[in-house]
Motif scaffolding. Structure first.
Motif, PDB file in Angstrom:
ATOM      1  N   GLY A  30      -2.233   6.046  -5.094  1.00  0.00           N
ATOM      2  CA  GLY A  30      -3.380   5.317  -5.259  1.00  0.00           C
ATOM      3  C   GLY A  30      -3.324   4.177  -4.118  1.00  0.00           C
ATOM      4  N   TYR A  31      -4.982   3.592  -4.169  1.00  0.00           N
ATOM      5  CA  TYR A  31      -4.933   2.078  -3.166  1.00  0.00           C
ATOM      6  C   TYR A  31      -5.370   1.469  -3.627  1.00  0.00           C
ATOM      7  CZ  TYR A  31      -6.510   6.238  -0.221  1.00  0.00           C
ATOM      8  OH  TYR A  31      -5.940   7.779   0.351  1.00  0.00           O
ATOM      9  N   ILE A  32      -4.966   0.524  -3.545  1.00  0.00           N
ATOM     10  CA  ILE A  32      -5.252  -1.035  -4.272  1.00  0.00           C
ATOM     11  C   ILE A  32      -5.713  -1.408  -3.867  1.00  0.00           C
ATOM     12  CG2 ILE A  32      -2.357  -1.408  -4.175  1.00  0.00           C
ATOM     13  CD1 ILE A  32      -2.309  -2.772  -1.402  1.00  0.00           C
ATOM     14  N   GLY A  33      -6.331  -3.195  -4.345  1.00  0.00           N
ATOM     15  CA  GLY A  33      -7.560  -3.918  -4.040  1.00  0.00           C
ATOM     16  C   GLY A  33      -7.977  -3.948  -2.704  1.00  0.00           C
ATOM     17  N   ASN A  34      -7.430  -3.816  -1.602  1.00  0.00           N
ATOM     18  CA  ASN A  34      -8.173  -3.916  -0.366  1.00  0.00           C
ATOM     19  C   ASN A  34      -7.738  -2.698   0.309  1.00  0.00           C
ATOM     20  OD1 ASN A  34      -5.791  -3.000   0.207  1.00  0.00           O
ATOM     21  ND2 ASN A  34      -5.034  -4.952   1.381  1.00  0.00           N
ATOM     22  N   GLY A  35      -7.803  -1.904  -0.559  1.00  0.00           N
ATOM     23  CA  GLY A  35      -7.927   0.112   0.260  1.00  0.00           C
ATOM     24  C   GLY A  35      -6.862   0.341   1.231  1.00  0.00           C
ATOM     25  N   THR A  36      -5.925  -0.623   1.108  1.00  0.00           N
ATOM     26  CA  THR A  36      -4.334   0.540   1.402  1.00  0.00           C
ATOM     27  C   THR A  36      -3.068   0.643   0.272  1.00  0.00           C
ATOM     28  OG1 THR A  36      -3.728  -2.277   2.577  1.00  0.00           O
ATOM     29  CG2 THR A  36      -2.146  -0.380   1.985  1.00  0.00           C
ATOM     30  N   ALA A  37      -2.922   2.374   0.867  1.00  0.00           N
ATOM     31  CA  ALA A  37      -2.154   3.478   0.380  1.00  0.00           C
ATOM     32  C   ALA A  37      -1.749   2.987  -0.591  1.00  0.00           C
ATOM     33  CB  ALA A  37      -2.177   5.192   0.556  1.00  0.00           C
ATOM     34  N   LYS A  38      -0.589   3.394  -1.931  1.00  0.00           N
ATOM     35  CA  LYS A  38       0.378   3.606  -1.959  1.00  0.00           C
ATOM     36  C   LYS A  38       0.942   3.940  -2.959  1.00  0.00           C
ATOM     37  CE  LYS A  38       2.964   0.491  -5.225  1.00  0.00           C
ATOM     38  NZ  LYS A  38       2.925  -1.130  -6.492  1.00  0.00           N
ATOM     39  N   CYS A  66       5.992   3.352  -1.091  1.00  0.00           N
ATOM     40  CA  CYS A  66       5.639   3.602   0.165  1.00  0.00           C
ATOM     41  C   CYS A  66       3.905   3.471   1.123  1.00  0.00           C
ATOM     42  CB  CYS A  66       5.728   5.450   0.836  1.00  0.00           C
ATOM     43  SG  CYS A  66       7.238   6.391   1.265  1.00  0.00           S
ATOM     44  N   TRP A  67       3.485   2.748   2.149  1.00  0.00           N
ATOM     45  CA  TRP A  67       2.045   2.355   2.097  1.00  0.00           C
ATOM     46  C   TRP A  67       1.524   2.299   3.017  1.00  0.00           C
ATOM     47  CZ3 TRP A  67       0.848  -1.580  -1.326  1.00  0.00           C
ATOM     48  CH2 TRP A  67       1.392  -2.129  -1.995  1.00  0.00           C
ATOM     49  N   GLY A  68      -0.099   2.918   3.310  1.00  0.00           N
ATOM     50  CA  GLY A  68      -0.616   2.866   4.028  1.00  0.00           C
ATOM     51  C   GLY A  68      -0.954   3.899   4.546  1.00  0.00           C
ATOM     52  N   LYS A  69      -0.783   4.623   6.152  1.00  0.00           N
ATOM     53  CA  LYS A  69      -0.805   6.099   6.637  1.00  0.00           C
ATOM     54  C   LYS A  69       0.312   6.938   5.667  1.00  0.00           C
ATOM     55  CE  LYS A  69      -4.964   5.391   8.956  1.00  0.00           C
ATOM     56  NZ  LYS A  69      -5.490   6.173   7.925  1.00  0.00           N
ATOM     57  N   LEU A  70       1.720   6.539   6.024  1.00  0.00           N
ATOM     58  CA  LEU A  70       2.768   6.968   5.446  1.00  0.00           C
ATOM     59  C   LEU A  70       2.506   7.513   4.230  1.00  0.00           C
ATOM     60  CD1 LEU A  70       5.703   7.827   6.293  1.00  0.00           C
ATOM     61  CD2 LEU A  70       6.438   4.864   5.454  1.00  0.00           C
ATOM     62  N   VAL A  74       3.068  11.475   2.820  1.00  0.00           N
ATOM     63  CA  VAL A  74       4.119  11.792   2.873  1.00  0.00           C
ATOM     64  C   VAL A  74       3.717  12.425   1.002  1.00  0.00           C
ATOM     65  CG1 VAL A  74       5.746  11.160   0.703  1.00  0.00           C
ATOM     66  CG2 VAL A  74       5.666  10.202   3.253  1.00  0.00           C
ATOM     67  N   LYS A  75       2.565  12.169   0.052  1.00  0.00           N
ATOM     68  CA  LYS A  75       1.815  12.777  -0.529  1.00  0.00           C
ATOM     69  C   LYS A  75       1.811  14.199  -0.572  1.00  0.00           C
ATOM     70  CE  LYS A  75      -2.851  12.530  -2.701  1.00  0.00           C
ATOM     71  NZ  LYS A  75      -3.870  12.266  -2.445  1.00  0.00           N
ATOM     72  N   GLY A  76       1.164  14.355   0.853  1.00  0.00           N
ATOM     73  CA  GLY A  76       0.665  16.177   0.940  1.00  0.00           C
ATOM     74  C   GLY A  76       2.498  16.643   0.785  1.00  0.00           C
ATOM     75  N   TYR A  77       3.528  16.372   0.777  1.00  0.00           N
ATOM     76  CA  TYR A  77       4.264  17.172   0.346  1.00  0.00           C
ATOM     77  C   TYR A  77       5.383  17.103  -0.271  1.00  0.00           C
ATOM     78  CZ  TYR A  77       7.641  13.930   3.455  1.00  0.00           C
ATOM     79  OH  TYR A  77       8.466  13.070   3.943  1.00  0.00           O
ATOM     80  N   ALA A  78       4.940  16.216  -0.898  1.00  0.00           N
ATOM     81  CA  ALA A  78       5.945  15.383  -2.547  1.00  0.00           C
ATOM     82  C   ALA A  78       6.053  16.034  -3.149  1.00  0.00           C
ATOM     83  CB  ALA A  78       5.664  13.789  -1.857  1.00  0.00           C
ATOM     84  N   LYS A  79       7.111  16.941  -3.992  1.00  0.00           N
ATOM     85  CA  LYS A  79       6.973  17.487  -4.573  1.00  0.00           C
ATOM     86  C   LYS A  79       8.037  17.195  -4.903  1.00  0.00           C
ATOM     87  CE  LYS A  79       4.148  20.892  -3.386  1.00  0.00           C
ATOM     88  NZ  LYS A  79       2.621  19.753  -2.777  1.00  0.00           N
TER      89      LYS A  79
END
Length: 106
Positions: A30-38, A66-70, A74-79
């Motif tokens: 998800g994205y936290i309050g400031n728009g950073t991916a978590k 993991c945070w941000g762009k990482l 990672v979301k794309g292949y985390a299974k």
């Protein structure tokens, strides 16, 4: 050897190789309050132990954040079952729930 005239620096670095323990769900990314991916995933790291004439795996489970762009990559292949290598630092999270204090290391 430590020179007593100098302060020793702390070191907080972790390297893990393991397997993701479950598929992602709505709590994992998800994205936290400031728009950073978590992204939060659990990984199992096996240690081989010899028992008699055979070897057994003893897993240890770790929560990885993991945070941000990482996190987005990672979301794309985390299974579940996916092999993953992690390099990072440990952090202790603390919170209170129903009057009880909790903490965990991630």
């Amino acid at each position: 050897m430590v020179d007593r005239g100098q302060k020793m620096s702390d070191l907080n670095k972790v390297f893990l190789n393991g397997n993701i323990t479950s598929d992602l769900n709505e709590k994992s990314f998800g994205y936290i309050g400031n728009g950073t991916a978590k992204l939060t995933v659990s990984i199992a790291v096996n240690k081989s132990i010899k028992r008699g004439d055979s070897w057994e795996n003893k897993p240890s489970f770790f929560e990885v954040v993991c945070w941000g762009k990482l996190a987005e990559r990672v979301k794309g292949y985390a299974k579940k079952g996916q092999r993953i290598s992690v390099s990072g630092e440990l952090s202790q999270e603390s919170w209170e729930s129903n009057g009880q204090k909790h903490s965990k290391v991630v």
